[in-house]
Design an enzyme around this catalytic site. Structure first.
Site, mmCIF file in Angstrom:
data_model
loop_
_atom_site.group_PDB
_atom_site.id
_atom_site.type_symbol
_atom_site.label_atom_id
_atom_site.label_comp_id
_atom_site.label_asym_id
_atom_site.label_seq_id
_atom_site.Cartn_x
_atom_site.Cartn_y
_atom_site.Cartn_z
ATOM 1 N N GLN A 1 12.668 -14.362 6.492
ATOM 2 C CA GLN A 1 10.992 -14.900 6.036
ATOM 3 C C GLN A 1 11.525 -14.997 4.124
ATOM 4 O O GLN A 1 10.970 -13.911 3.482
ATOM 5 C CB GLN A 1 10.477 -14.017 6.272
ATOM 6 C CG GLN A 1 9.031 -14.335 5.932
ATOM 7 C CD GLN A 1 7.617 -13.772 6.275
ATOM 8 O OE1 GLN A 1 7.742 -12.618 6.475
ATOM 9 N NE2 GLN A 1 6.664 -14.905 6.825
ATOM 10 N N GLU B 1 -9.875 -10.879 10.824
ATOM 11 C CA GLU B 1 -9.362 -9.619 9.766
ATOM 12 C C GLU B 1 -10.637 -9.087 9.523
ATOM 13 O O GLU B 1 -11.573 -10.151 8.752
ATOM 14 C CB GLU B 1 -8.257 -10.687 8.830
ATOM 15 C CG GLU B 1 -7.215 -10.807 9.710
ATOM 16 C CD GLU B 1 -6.286 -9.564 10.221
ATOM 17 O OE1 GLU B 1 -6.160 -8.886 9.556
ATOM 18 O OE2 GLU B 1 -5.872 -9.789 11.264
ATOM 19 N N ALA C 1 41.106 46.300 -0.599
ATOM 20 C CA ALA C 1 39.949 45.463 -1.058
ATOM 21 C C ALA C 1 40.411 45.706 -2.225
ATOM 22 O O ALA C 1 41.074 46.146 -3.168
ATOM 23 C CB ALA C 1 38.677 46.932 -1.402
ATOM 24 N N ARG D 1 0.331 -1.534 0.126
ATOM 25 C CA ARG D 1 -0.112 0.147 -0.260
ATOM 26 C C ARG D 1 1.017 1.428 0.172
ATOM 27 O O ARG D 1 0.309 2.165 -0.606
ATOM 28 C CB ARG D 1 -0.744 -0.109 1.181
ATOM 29 C CG ARG D 1 -2.222 -0.870 1.046
ATOM 30 C CD ARG D 1 -2.904 -0.918 2.271
ATOM 31 N NE ARG D 1 -1.804 -2.396 3.362
ATOM 32 C CZ ARG D 1 -2.171 -2.714 4.426
ATOM 33 N NH1 ARG D 1 -3.628 -2.321 4.450
ATOM 34 N NH2 ARG D 1 -1.401 -3.371 5.418
ATOM 35 N N ASN E 1 -7.943 -5.244 16.766
ATOM 36 C CA ASN E 1 -5.954 -6.235 17.004
ATOM 37 C C ASN E 1 -4.883 -4.465 16.809
ATOM 38 O O ASN E 1 -4.658 -4.976 15.753
ATOM 39 C CB ASN E 1 -6.295 -7.607 16.194
ATOM 40 C CG ASN E 1 -4.902 -7.672 16.699
ATOM 41 O OD1 ASN E 1 -3.808 -8.162 17.688
ATOM 42 N ND2 ASN E 1 -4.447 -7.919 15.154
HETATM 43 C C1 UD1 Z 1 -1.878 -7.072 10.809
HETATM 44 C C2 UD1 Z 1 -3.239 -7.668 11.617
HETATM 45 C C3 UD1 Z 1 -4.214 -7.020 11.963
HETATM 46 C C4 UD1 Z 1 -4.212 -6.056 12.774
HETATM 47 C C5 UD1 Z 1 -3.410 -4.392 12.037
HETATM 48 C C6 UD1 Z 1 -2.749 -3.948 13.387
HETATM 49 C C7 UD1 Z 1 -2.937 -9.937 10.980
HETATM 50 C C8 UD1 Z 1 -3.473 -11.036 9.903
HETATM 51 N N1 UD1 Z 1 -3.057 -8.691 10.172
HETATM 52 O O1 UD1 Z 1 -3.097 -6.542 9.598
HETATM 53 O O2 UD1 Z 1 -5.358 -8.214 12.951
HETATM 54 O O3 UD1 Z 1 -5.915 -5.258 13.143
HETATM 55 O O4 UD1 Z 1 -2.013 -5.512 12.035
HETATM 56 O O5 UD1 Z 1 -1.690 -2.830 12.347
HETATM 57 O O6 UD1 Z 1 -1.773 -10.343 11.979
HETATM 58 N N2 UD1 Z 1 4.657 -8.928 8.224
HETATM 59 C C9 UD1 Z 1 6.033 -9.917 8.102
HETATM 60 N N3 UD1 Z 1 5.681 -11.137 6.524
HETATM 61 C C10 UD1 Z 1 4.689 -11.227 6.226
HETATM 62 C C11 UD1 Z 1 3.430 -10.375 6.517
HETATM 63 C C12 UD1 Z 1 3.944 -9.136 7.217
HETATM 64 O O7 UD1 Z 1 7.351 -9.645 8.887
HETATM 65 O O8 UD1 Z 1 4.562 -12.501 5.127
HETATM 66 C C13 UD1 Z 1 4.951 -7.548 8.944
HETATM 67 C C14 UD1 Z 1 4.992 -6.708 8.124
HETATM 68 O O9 UD1 Z 1 6.555 -5.642 7.357
HETATM 69 C C15 UD1 Z 1 3.872 -5.809 8.914
HETATM 70 C C16 UD1 Z 1 4.005 -6.685 9.883
HETATM 71 O O10 UD1 Z 1 4.008 -7.523 9.592
HETATM 72 O O11 UD1 Z 1 5.705 -4.468 9.442
HETATM 73 C C17 UD1 Z 1 2.009 -6.971 9.221
HETATM 74 O O12 UD1 Z 1 1.502 -6.687 8.532
HETATM 75 P P1 UD1 Z 1 0.782 -6.209 7.279
HETATM 76 O O13 UD1 Z 1 0.579 -6.208 6.318
HETATM 77 O O14 UD1 Z 1 1.194 -4.431 8.004
HETATM 78 O O15 UD1 Z 1 -0.899 -6.056 8.256
HETATM 79 P P2 UD1 Z 1 -1.695 -5.421 8.150
HETATM 80 O O16 UD1 Z 1 -3.016 -5.961 7.392
HETATM 81 O O17 UD1 Z 1 -1.708 -4.291 9.223
HETATM 82 CA CA CA Z 2 0.058 -2.426 9.089
#
Ligand code: UD1
Ligand code: CA
Length: 460
Positions: free
Chosen positions: A78, A158, A426, A17, A173
């Site tokens: 990862q 979610e 100067a 995003r 959350n």
């Molecule tokens: C996540 C939560 C949601 C919560 C929100 C709060 C899940 C499924 N959802 O959603 O419930 O309300 O955060 O801000 O957990 N990341 C990894 N590896 C991955 C995917 C993500 O390391 O495979 C890391 C991202 O870099 C980031 C964090 O996890 O720092 C959160 O990921 P993001 O995609 O922003 O989750 P949200 O959709 O915001």
């Molecule tokens: Ca997030």
């Protein structure tokens, strides 16, 4: 020290995003990366281990995490980002046997503070786990918290998987929880990817643990502190909130006057001492320090600068410059890297300095370039003085002795030395050293042709 505590910080995601070539957690707010902010909140906890999960732009994110210098920090890769649950699964093998509790955080929540994390750890101490939640007017995009009869968390759903009814829940959350290590490990083993995104969700851990009879207690906190940054509009909001909080601390705890905090841009690592005054349009970045009683601005932009007590720095750009106590700089001065202005110096309008040391009480009041130079004490470089420091290939040094007076429009063709107490006339182009107490004149003599102009006019 929390010898049995490990913190896992998820920072592997791309941040789709953000629409950026750069990993989201590397983007900066108020002078620090998003993941850097989270690690600053973690630092005071004294956890035995801090495991940062990296993936997208792994090398850069790893370097950024390591640069924080937080104790016990390691990173795991990862390689494929299959969801937040999958990310935590990658981190578990890195935990020492002595770890009993795991605090899971996301790398995109820069407003998080250490006291809130301490509170979360305390809340979870007597039960299986605890998680941070917040109540939002517009919870769109966040996971919703579904509670059981006693008020514990039963499940997180979610946004994209939620029913209309579940979406009406305002409690979200925040993405931070502490949980017993064995319970976490067990629940991670059971995670599936049966959801709208086909990802392995960390949030399902909570439901699995609750179904097995474990208590996960919610701790409701201010929404602003746990907001996740998912796009650049939210990044700008987070940065503004971080700056506002820093400005507020400086005003209320230190005693700094900030005339208009909304138009004063301070990185979170900027240090300002008591009775300093920051005027509107001022941007202070990257570890800049401002001494007691100094006045900075309006419209000064300083990056990694040191401003001494009582100095005045008006409408000035500075990078890696040191400005001594009581110095007067600006308006419209450009202090480049390596500038060191001693106490009570004056650098005035349209003066550029670079790699220049200017001694105590010396003045460069107007329209000058001083580069690769050492100026002694009590010297005066008059209007239009230029150090000719570059011949197209190499840079050369200029030295001006104590008490010297370099006249208006003097070219100092380096390498060259102006002696102690010496003068230059100067308009001189000085190519040879001037001895102490001498006067150097290096310009062609004036010729006057009487009546010349009148004759021109008569001849039409
Ligand atoms: C996540 C939560 C949601 C919560 C929100 C709060 C899940 C499924 N959802 O959603 O419930 O309300 O955060 O801000 O957990 N990341 C990894 N590896 C991955 C995917 C993500 O390391 O495979 C890391 C991202 O870099 C980031 C964090 O996890 O720092 C959160 O990921 P993001 O995609 O922003 O989750 P949200 O959709 O915001
Ligand atoms: Ca997030």
């Amino acid at each position: 020290m929390a010898a049995d505590l490990a913190v896992i910080v998820l920072a592997a995601g791309k941040g789709t995003r953000f629409r950026s070539e750069r990993a989201k957690v590397l983007h900066r707010a108020a002078g620090r990366s998003l993941v850097g902010h989270v690690l600053e909140a973690v630092r005071p906890l004294g956890a035995a281990q801090v495991v940062v999960v990296v993936g997208h732009q792994a090398d850069e994110v790893r370097a950024e995490a390591e640069a924080s210098g937080v104790g016990g920090l390691t990173t795991v890769l990862q390689a494929e980002q299959r969801g937040t649950g999958h990310a935590v699964q990658q981190a578990m093998p890195a935990l020492d046997p002595a770890i009993g509790r795991v605090l899971v955080l996301f790398g995109d929540t820069p407003m998080l503070t250490a006291p809130t994390l301490e509170q979360l750890l305390a809340t979870g101490a007597e039960v299986t786990g605890a998680m941070l939640t917040a109540v939002l007017d517009d919870p769109t995009g966040y996971g919703r918290v579904l509670r059981d009869d006693r008020g514990d968390v039963a499940r997180i759903v979610e946004h994209r998987d939620a029913s209309e009814e579940q979406r009406a829940v305002g409690e979200i959350n925040a993405g931070m929880f502490v949980v017993d290590r064995a319970v976490l490990a067990d629940a991670l083993d059971r995670l599936g990817d049966d959801n709208d995104q086909g990802e392995i969700y960390l949030t399902d851990v909570v439901g699995i643990a609750a179904d097995a009879g474990h208590r996960i207690v919610p701790l409701v906190v201010e929404a602003a502190e746990v907001a996740g940054v998912n796009d650049r509009a939210q990044l700008a909001q987070a940065a503004a909130a971080l700056r506002a909080a820093h400005a507020h601390r400086l005003m209320t705890e230190v005693g700094v006057s900030i005339v208009d905090p909304a138009h004063t841009y301070l990185d979170v690592d900027v240090v300002v001492e008591r009775d300093a005054v920051l005027l509107p349009g001022t941007v202070l970045e990257a570890g800049t320090t401002i001494g007691a009683g100094a006045t900075v601005g309006p419209n000064s932009h300083l990056t990694t600068c040191e401003v001494g007590a009582g100095a005045v720095v008006h409408s000035t750009r500075g990078v890696e410059a040191r400005i001594g106590p009581g110095a007067q700089v600006g308006p419209f001065s450009h202090l480049r890297a390596g500038t060191v202005l001693a106490a009570a110096t004056k650098v005035g309008a349209y003066v550029e300095t670079k790699n220049a040391r200017i001694g105590e009480g010396s003045k460069v009041p107007h329209l000058a370039y001083v580069g690769d130079a050492t100026v002694g004490e009590g010297a005066n470089l008059a209007c239009g003085v230029i150090t000719v420091n570059y011949d197209g290939r190499t840079k050369s040094h200029t030295t001006v002795g104590d008490g010297a007076f370099v006249g208006c429009d003097t070219m100092l063709v380096a390498p060259v030395t102006i002696g102690v107490g010496a003068y230059t006339a100067a308009g001189s182009t000085i190519t040879e050293d001037v001895p102490d107490d001498a006067l150097a004149i290096a310009r062609s003599r004036q010729t006057v042709k009487p009546g010349w102009a009148a004759r021109q006019r008569e001849n039409g």
